[in-house]
Design an enzyme around this catalytic site. Structure first.
Site, mmCIF file in Angstrom:
data_model
loop_
_atom_site.group_PDB
_atom_site.id
_atom_site.type_symbol
_atom_site.label_atom_id
_atom_site.label_comp_id
_atom_site.label_asym_id
_atom_site.label_seq_id
_atom_site.Cartn_x
_atom_site.Cartn_y
_atom_site.Cartn_z
ATOM 1 N N TYR A 68 1.026 -1.382 -0.135
ATOM 2 C CA TYR A 68 -0.159 -0.109 0.163
ATOM 3 C C TYR A 68 0.869 1.314 -0.056
ATOM 4 O O TYR A 68 0.358 2.256 -0.666
ATOM 5 C CB TYR A 68 -0.961 0.049 1.300
ATOM 6 C CG TYR A 68 -1.670 1.561 1.502
ATOM 7 C CD1 TYR A 68 -2.757 1.361 0.819
ATOM 8 C CD2 TYR A 68 -0.985 2.042 2.578
ATOM 9 C CE1 TYR A 68 -3.381 3.007 1.005
ATOM 10 C CE2 TYR A 68 -1.974 3.308 3.145
ATOM 11 C CZ TYR A 68 -2.548 3.786 2.108
ATOM 12 O OH TYR A 68 -3.184 4.627 1.728
HETATM 13 P P1 NAD Z 1 -11.772 5.248 2.270
HETATM 14 O O1 NAD Z 1 -11.932 3.768 2.064
HETATM 15 O O2 NAD Z 1 -12.658 5.670 3.441
HETATM 16 O O3 NAD Z 1 -12.502 6.823 0.812
HETATM 17 C C1 NAD Z 1 -11.797 6.272 -0.354
HETATM 18 C C2 NAD Z 1 -13.531 6.762 -1.058
HETATM 19 O O4 NAD Z 1 -12.657 6.326 -2.681
HETATM 20 C C3 NAD Z 1 -13.800 5.296 -0.723
HETATM 21 O O5 NAD Z 1 -15.611 5.919 -1.080
HETATM 22 C C4 NAD Z 1 -14.154 4.723 -2.662
HETATM 23 O O6 NAD Z 1 -15.332 3.918 -2.905
HETATM 24 C C5 NAD Z 1 -13.778 6.176 -3.149
HETATM 25 N N1 NAD Z 1 -13.013 5.537 -4.611
HETATM 26 C C6 NAD Z 1 -12.039 4.573 -4.490
HETATM 27 N N2 NAD Z 1 -11.320 4.325 -5.930
HETATM 28 C C7 NAD Z 1 -12.398 4.894 -6.778
HETATM 29 C C8 NAD Z 1 -12.483 5.613 -8.521
HETATM 30 N N3 NAD Z 1 -11.535 4.716 -8.683
HETATM 31 N N4 NAD Z 1 -13.539 5.957 -8.256
HETATM 32 C C9 NAD Z 1 -14.125 6.573 -7.684
HETATM 33 N N5 NAD Z 1 -14.164 6.537 -6.151
HETATM 34 C C10 NAD Z 1 -13.158 5.736 -6.020
HETATM 35 O O7 NAD Z 1 -11.024 5.948 2.556
HETATM 36 P P2 NAD Z 1 -10.023 7.313 3.801
HETATM 37 O O8 NAD Z 1 -9.556 6.786 4.940
HETATM 38 O O9 NAD Z 1 -11.403 8.107 3.721
HETATM 39 O O10 NAD Z 1 -8.664 7.593 2.789
HETATM 40 C C11 NAD Z 1 -9.190 8.385 1.918
HETATM 41 C C12 NAD Z 1 -7.580 9.234 1.407
HETATM 42 O O11 NAD Z 1 -6.828 9.090 2.063
HETATM 43 C C13 NAD Z 1 -7.169 7.660 1.007
HETATM 44 O O12 NAD Z 1 -6.370 7.824 -0.896
HETATM 45 C C14 NAD Z 1 -6.006 7.014 1.356
HETATM 46 O O13 NAD Z 1 -5.200 6.398 0.324
HETATM 47 C C15 NAD Z 1 -5.793 8.331 2.825
HETATM 48 N N6 NAD Z 1 -5.084 7.841 3.775
HETATM 49 C C16 NAD Z 1 -5.848 7.892 4.636
HETATM 50 C C17 NAD Z 1 -6.099 7.794 6.179
HETATM 51 C C18 NAD Z 1 -6.923 7.066 6.841
HETATM 52 O O14 NAD Z 1 -6.177 7.531 8.023
HETATM 53 N N7 NAD Z 1 -8.179 7.022 7.008
HETATM 54 C C19 NAD Z 1 -4.221 7.809 6.017
HETATM 55 C C20 NAD Z 1 -3.579 8.299 5.473
HETATM 56 C C21 NAD Z 1 -3.740 8.739 3.719
HETATM 57 C C1 UGA Z 2 -3.929 3.977 9.034
HETATM 58 C C2 UGA Z 2 -5.176 4.230 7.604
HETATM 59 O O1 UGA Z 2 -5.679 3.265 7.208
HETATM 60 C C3 UGA Z 2 -4.037 3.623 6.709
HETATM 61 O O2 UGA Z 2 -5.159 3.489 4.606
HETATM 62 C C4 UGA Z 2 -3.553 4.719 6.262
HETATM 63 O O3 UGA Z 2 -2.786 5.006 4.647
HETATM 64 C C5 UGA Z 2 -1.913 4.912 7.678
HETATM 65 O O4 UGA Z 2 -3.047 5.253 8.591
HETATM 66 C C6 UGA Z 2 -1.085 5.542 7.218
HETATM 67 O O5 UGA Z 2 -1.175 6.457 8.372
HETATM 68 O O6 UGA Z 2 -0.243 6.054 6.348
HETATM 69 P P1 UGA Z 2 -2.632 2.751 10.244
HETATM 70 O O7 UGA Z 2 -1.562 3.134 10.731
HETATM 71 O O8 UGA Z 2 -1.947 0.952 10.309
HETATM 72 O O9 UGA Z 2 -2.916 2.662 9.154
HETATM 73 O O10 UGA Z 2 -3.719 2.466 11.240
HETATM 74 P P2 UGA Z 2 -4.961 2.175 12.132
HETATM 75 O O11 UGA Z 2 -5.800 0.262 11.203
HETATM 76 O O12 UGA Z 2 -6.127 2.470 12.577
HETATM 77 O O13 UGA Z 2 -4.424 0.867 12.723
HETATM 78 C C7 UGA Z 2 -3.496 1.416 13.842
HETATM 79 C C8 UGA Z 2 -2.842 0.524 15.295
HETATM 80 O O14 UGA Z 2 -3.455 -0.295 15.840
HETATM 81 C C9 UGA Z 2 -1.784 0.001 14.409
HETATM 82 O O15 UGA Z 2 -0.403 -0.273 14.899
HETATM 83 C C10 UGA Z 2 -1.837 -1.435 14.364
HETATM 84 O O16 UGA Z 2 -1.367 -2.211 14.773
HETATM 85 C C11 UGA Z 2 -3.353 -1.526 15.690
HETATM 86 N N1 UGA Z 2 -4.715 -2.616 15.190
HETATM 87 C C12 UGA Z 2 -5.206 -2.419 14.359
HETATM 88 C C13 UGA Z 2 -4.130 -3.864 16.203
HETATM 89 O O17 UGA Z 2 -4.033 -3.137 17.018
HETATM 90 N N2 UGA Z 2 -5.758 -4.169 16.009
HETATM 91 C C14 UGA Z 2 -6.955 -3.644 15.178
HETATM 92 O O18 UGA Z 2 -7.033 -4.282 14.505
HETATM 93 C C15 UGA Z 2 -6.050 -3.317 13.508
#
Ligand code: NAD
Ligand code: UGA
Length: 324
Positions: free
Chosen positions: A149
């Site tokens: 990813y």
């Molecule tokens: P999410 O899955 O809730 O939102 C992503 C949305 O994009 C979904 O609703 C999905 O249906 C839509 N989508 C995906 N592919 C598509 C396509 N080809 N055409 C149209 N729609 C499409 O995820 P999120 O947690 O809201 O993350 C949003 C963005 O932020 C992502 O790019 C993710 O990589 C990035 N990001 C999220 C986190 C986090 O902690 N949530 C951290 C770092 C980066």
């Molecule tokens: C999150 C998002 O899912 C990614 O899309 C994003 O890009 C990433 O943050 C980021 O910061 O770049 P992650 O840090 O793995 O990834 O977030 P969580 O799924 O909330 O996990 C947080 C922590 O909880 C991790 O250390 C994971 O090991 C732990 N965890 C998660 C558990 O111990 N148990 C679980 O069931 C889920």
């Protein structure tokens, strides 16, 4: 301002939409409601937005749809569509990560070459850093992703930078650090922890639970994102967007217990390939360019996520209005 928000129905994207509308902007939102988690949840995320006459929903897949047409009249693009999830990006699923994260970003940048806009804000990730040599990380540190990813998020970020350098496309990449709060994806840590604890199940902790995360409340992420579309930044800028409070997963479990007013059981699961040992980011650059700093302490953000979960389960109706 007319905006285009990709991934508008997702966790972060839907909050960006709500805030843009609240600020008086017009939003064209595009989403194809992927099956990564329940699409009904994503539709609910748009309940508030759908009531605004300044919101237009386009149900389309960015892999195939005519992106130039989507850019009609658009001033700023907020590109949040993508395939998230660090731990499941192995094996056959990788193709989806490449197409939804890398190819889609390239299609958007090519479309912007044809139909210029004032800014393209790309949702990058702290996962580009991998296991860094020292913490907190700065944007100048060499990125070395630790998950498939992370590789795709970095590849798309590189595209944003090189389209800026070659074609003067005004891109900004924001490296979000683990975002939490109302509407958080069900596969993410806090969602799974609350689901387990409220359902009387033990909390599933991967590995030792000593992994550290710099969690960021969604309202702070939204604030940085919207500012990036408006305030001037050199094309190709990359910025950390981090919450500023590093905590171990074990520490988080204790915090959850305090919040729920009772001790919570834990079940230990194997460590997950791709999971980094630590995240933590310096946010000086976002402060300098955006006058931004995280505002929400972890305990307060967690309380707001819990309130949202409780409101959702007690109403059994549409998405309850819980302001972030
Ligand atoms: P999410 O899955 O809730 O939102 C992503 C949305 O994009 C979904 O609703 C999905 O249906 C839509 N989508 C995906 N592919 C598509 C396509 N080809 N055409 C149209 N729609 C499409 O995820 P999120 O947690 O809201 O993350 C949003 C963005 O932020 C992502 O790019 C993710 O990589 C990035 N990001 C999220 C986190 C986090 O902690 N949530 C951290 C770092 C980066
Ligand atoms: C999150 C998002 O899912 C990614 O899309 C994003 O890009 C990433 O943050 C980021 O910061 O770049 P992650 O840090 O793995 O990834 O977030 P969580 O799924 O909330 O996990 C947080 C922590 O909880 C991790 O250390 C994971 O090991 C732990 N965890 C998660 C558990 O111990 N148990 C679980 O069931 C889920």
């Amino acid at each position: 301002m007319q905006t285009l928000v990709t991934g508008c129905a997702g966790f972060v994207g839907s909050h960006v939409v709500d805030q843009l509308l609240a600020d008086g902007h017009a939003v064209r939102g595009v989403d194809c409601f992927t099956q990564y988690y329940d699409p009904a949840r994503k539709h609910r995320n748009l309940d508030d937005a759908s009531r605004s006459h300044r919101f237009e929903l386009v149900d389309a897949d960015l892999r195939t749809t005519d992106v130039v047409a989507l850019l009609d009249d658009v001033d700023v693009v907020y590109h949040l569509a993508g395939q998230p999830g660090v731990r499941v990006s192995w094996a056959d699923g990788f193709g989806e990560y490449v197409s939804l994260n890398v190819l889609v970003t390239q299609r958007i940048l090519e479309a912007v070459r044809t139909r210029p806009v004032e800014r393209v804000v790309y949702a990058s990730s702290s996962s580009v850093y991998g296991n860094a040599q020292s913490y907190p990380v700065r944007e100048t540190d060499v990125p070395r992703p630790y998950s498939p990813y992370g590789v795709t998020k970095l590849a798309a970020e590189h595209l944003c930078v090189l389209y800026a350098e070659n074609w003067r496309i005004p891109t900004v990449s924001l490296r979000y650090f683990t975002v939490y709060g109302p509407r958080q994806r069900p596969d993410m840590g806090f969602s799974r922890f609350f689901d387990a604890a409220l359902g009387g199940e033990p909390i599933p902790v991967y590995g030792t639970g000593e992994q550290v995360r710099d969690f960021t409340f969604v309202a702070d992420v939204v604030d940085a994102t919207i500012r990036s579309g408006i305030l001037p930044t050199p094309p190709g800028t990359v910025m950390n967007v981090a919450g500023g409070e590093s905590v171990t997963v074990n520490g988080l479990v204790d915090l959850l217990g305090e919040l729920l007013g009772r001790s919570v059981e834990v079940t230990r699961l194997p460590p997950q390939p791709g999971d980094v040992q630590r995240t933590g980011g310096v946010t000086d650059r976002a402060r300098a360019f955006l006058d931004w700093a995280p505002q929400t302490p972890l305990a307060e953000g967690l309380r707001r996520q819990l309130l949202w979960i409780q409101a959702l389960s007690s109403e059994h109706l549409a998405n309850p209005v819980v302001r972030i």
